[in-house]
Scaffold this motif. Structure first.
Motif, short mmCIF file in Angstrom:
data_model
loop_
_atom_site.label_atom_id
_atom_site.label_comp_id
_atom_site.label_asym_id
_atom_site.label_seq_id
_atom_site.Cartn_x
_atom_site.Cartn_y
_atom_site.Cartn_z
N CYS A 149 0.64 5.26 6.26
CA CYS A 149 -0.03 4.22 5.67
C CYS A 149 -1.36 4.08 6.32
N SER A 183 0.27 -7.27 0.67
CA SER A 183 -1.08 -6.38 0.88
C SER A 183 -2.13 -7.40 1.56
N ASN A 189 0.71 -1.17 0.10
CA ASN A 189 0.14 -0.02 -0.10
C ASN A 189 0.97 1.36 -0.22
N LEU A 228 -3.55 1.32 5.68
CA LEU A 228 -4.15 -0.01 5.45
C LEU A 228 -3.53 -0.70 6.79
#
Length: 495
Positions: free
Chosen positions: A355, A486, A324, A357
């Motif tokens: 980030c 991911s 990400n 995520l």
């Protein structure tokens, strides 16, 4: 005031001593005051001598009528240096006298004869030097050694070769260390520092009983003394502008080479072989040409092997990146119902706040997946390694054929230059240059393919179904560029 100058290079039975030179010079004094300058142990090839330099300084401040020497070559054997000296004397109206040759520059005839003699002295010296050089190269072309101490791994012995007794290289116990050095450096991820570290750890010293350094290692790896010289070695040194003493067909892949040539004092050995003479030697090589050329390619690129993967908690540390944000993952500890576990955490999220995520990957799960993929690749490499040598041999023959065809075209064009006129000569020279560039491009392509194929087929000697932590780290460094994590996805980017 009269100056007497005397010089003696070294003491020899047939050499005129300083004292004798001065006695001869005194015969030209005729009762005048004189001062003696003497240089013992200095060559006449230039004027860099303490007493001579002092004399030239004193000329500037003292009233001198003439300079007397035993013989004119006591000043210098160089035309340029001698002419500068005479010009200085003429500017100050100081005469120059040679006691034994009866030259006196105070007369026009003496001055003319002096220049004639010094020109012929210089010509004789250059002719002797040229004969010595030609004889030296002629001996090297026949496989004689180039002089100096034996390379590491060899001794110099006398033996009869083709009816002539000459010095040749003979392997000694250190030759196995040479094989090991090439073996280590031909591993794609091994640097000169890694090889140096291995040699120090195993107490392997140089011939002078010192530790190896990068310069000594690079010099050894570049030396054609060790290579089994085949046509690819001929083409490699031809592309480096070396003078090749032997015909291409004499590069049979068995004998090694000797490389000789003059280099400046601040130039490392083998770094520039332009106009150096490469000849087939009388001893056998020990390193195959592909390994040798791969090492040359690696040395020329001079890549620094990055040491980014020092992690102790996972053999994938340094490889794992966030899909990400692109930041690295680091290993952190967590507690679950199963106890303490290690997991990869995105540094872009918890450290750099870059980030958004949220993802968690257990280290054991990622390592298990990557190890399985590595072993699959290992099997593919093994299959490739079986077929690669034959494919490489066919490819090498194709390159050699194309290069040989270009050589024939170039030689034909060179022969046609004798009958060429202005316009056609310009075209022929242009065409020769184009063919030479085409040939160099083929040689570079071949070298690059050798390097790529060697790296593609390379596999360390591991027990692949019982790999240690360090083995896995090494394989990851060898085969993987990065591992992208991911949400619920693991992507491996291979080298």
């Amino acid at each position: 005031m009269i100056y007497i100058y005397a010089r003696q290079s070294i003491d020899k039975k047939d050499s005129i001593s300083i004292e004798t030179q001065i006695e001869y010079a005194k015969r030209e004094i005729y009762g005048e005051d004189f001062k003696v300058y003497q240089d013992k142990g200095y060559s006449g090839k230039n004027t860099n001598r303490p007493a001579f330099e002092q004399m030239m300084e004193d000329l500037e401040t003292e009233d001198v009528s003439k300079v007397v020497v035993y013989r004119l070559d006591r000043i210098s054997r160089s035309i340029v240096d001698f002419a500068d000296f005479i010009n200085t004397l003429e500017e100050k109206k100081i005469a120059f006298v040679s006691a034994t040759e009866k030259f006196d520059t105070s007369s026009p005839m003496g001055k003319a004869m002096l220049y004639i003699i010094i020109v012929f002295a210089q010509l004789e010296r250059e002719t002797i030097a040229e004969r010595v050089r030609d004889n030296y190269y002629a001996r090297v072309k026949k496989g004689a050694l180039g002089g100096g101490p034996a390379p590491y791994g060899y001794d110099i012995v006398r033996q009869v070769v083709n009816g002539t007794k000459m010095s040749v290289y003979k392997e000694n116990d250190d030759i196995e260390n040479v094989r090991k050095i090439f073996e280590l450096y031909s591993s794609p991820n091994t640097s000169l520092a890694d090889v140096q570290r291995y040699l120090i750890e195993h107490n392997i010293k140089t011939t002078s009983n010192k530790n190896w350094d990068n310069v000594k290692l690079a010099t050894l790896l570049k030396s054609p003394t060790y290579v089994k010289a085949d046509i690819s070695i001929y083409n490699y040194y031809k592309s480096k502008k070396a003078i090749i003493a032997n015909e291409p067909e004499e590069f049979d892949g068995k004998k090694a080479c000797v490389l000789v040539g003059k280099r400046s004092a601040n130039t490392r050995k083998y770094s520039d072989v332009t106009d150096h003479l490469l000849a087939i030697a009388n001893h056998n090589g020990i390193i195959d040409s592909d390994t040798f050329l791969y090492c040359q390619q690696k040395l020329n690129e001079n890549k620094q092997i990055k040491n980014l993967h020092k992690g102790k908690h996972s053999w994938l540390t340094g490889f794992v990146k966030c899909g990400n944000c692109g930041y690295s993952f680091s290993v952190r500890n967590g507690v679950t119902k199963d106890g303490e576990i290690k997991y990869f955490a995105c540094s872009g999220r918890y450290l750099h706040k870059a980030c958004d995520l949220k993802q968690t990957h257990r280290v054991a799960d990622v390592e298990e997946y990557v190890e399985k993929e590595i072993l699959t690749r290992v099997e593919e490499k093994r299959k490739y390694a079986v077929a690669a040598p034959q494919e490489a041999k066919v490819k090498t023959l194709e390159y050699d054929k194309k290069i040989a065809e270009i050589d024939v075209k170039i030689n034909n064009l060179i022969s046609s230059l004798e009958d060429a006129t202005g316009a056609s000569m310009a075209y022929i020279n242009k065409r020769i240059k184009e063919l030479d560039e085409e040939k160099l491009a083929l040689i570079n392509m071949h070298s690059a393919e050798i390097k790529a194929n060697k790296e593609k087929a390379f596999l360390p000697d591991f027990d692949y179904y019982n790999l240690s932590f360090e083995d896995k780290k090494y394989l990851a460094k060898l085969m993987i560029d990065k591992v992208i994590l991911s949400d619920q996805v693991i992507e491996i980017v291979w080298k």
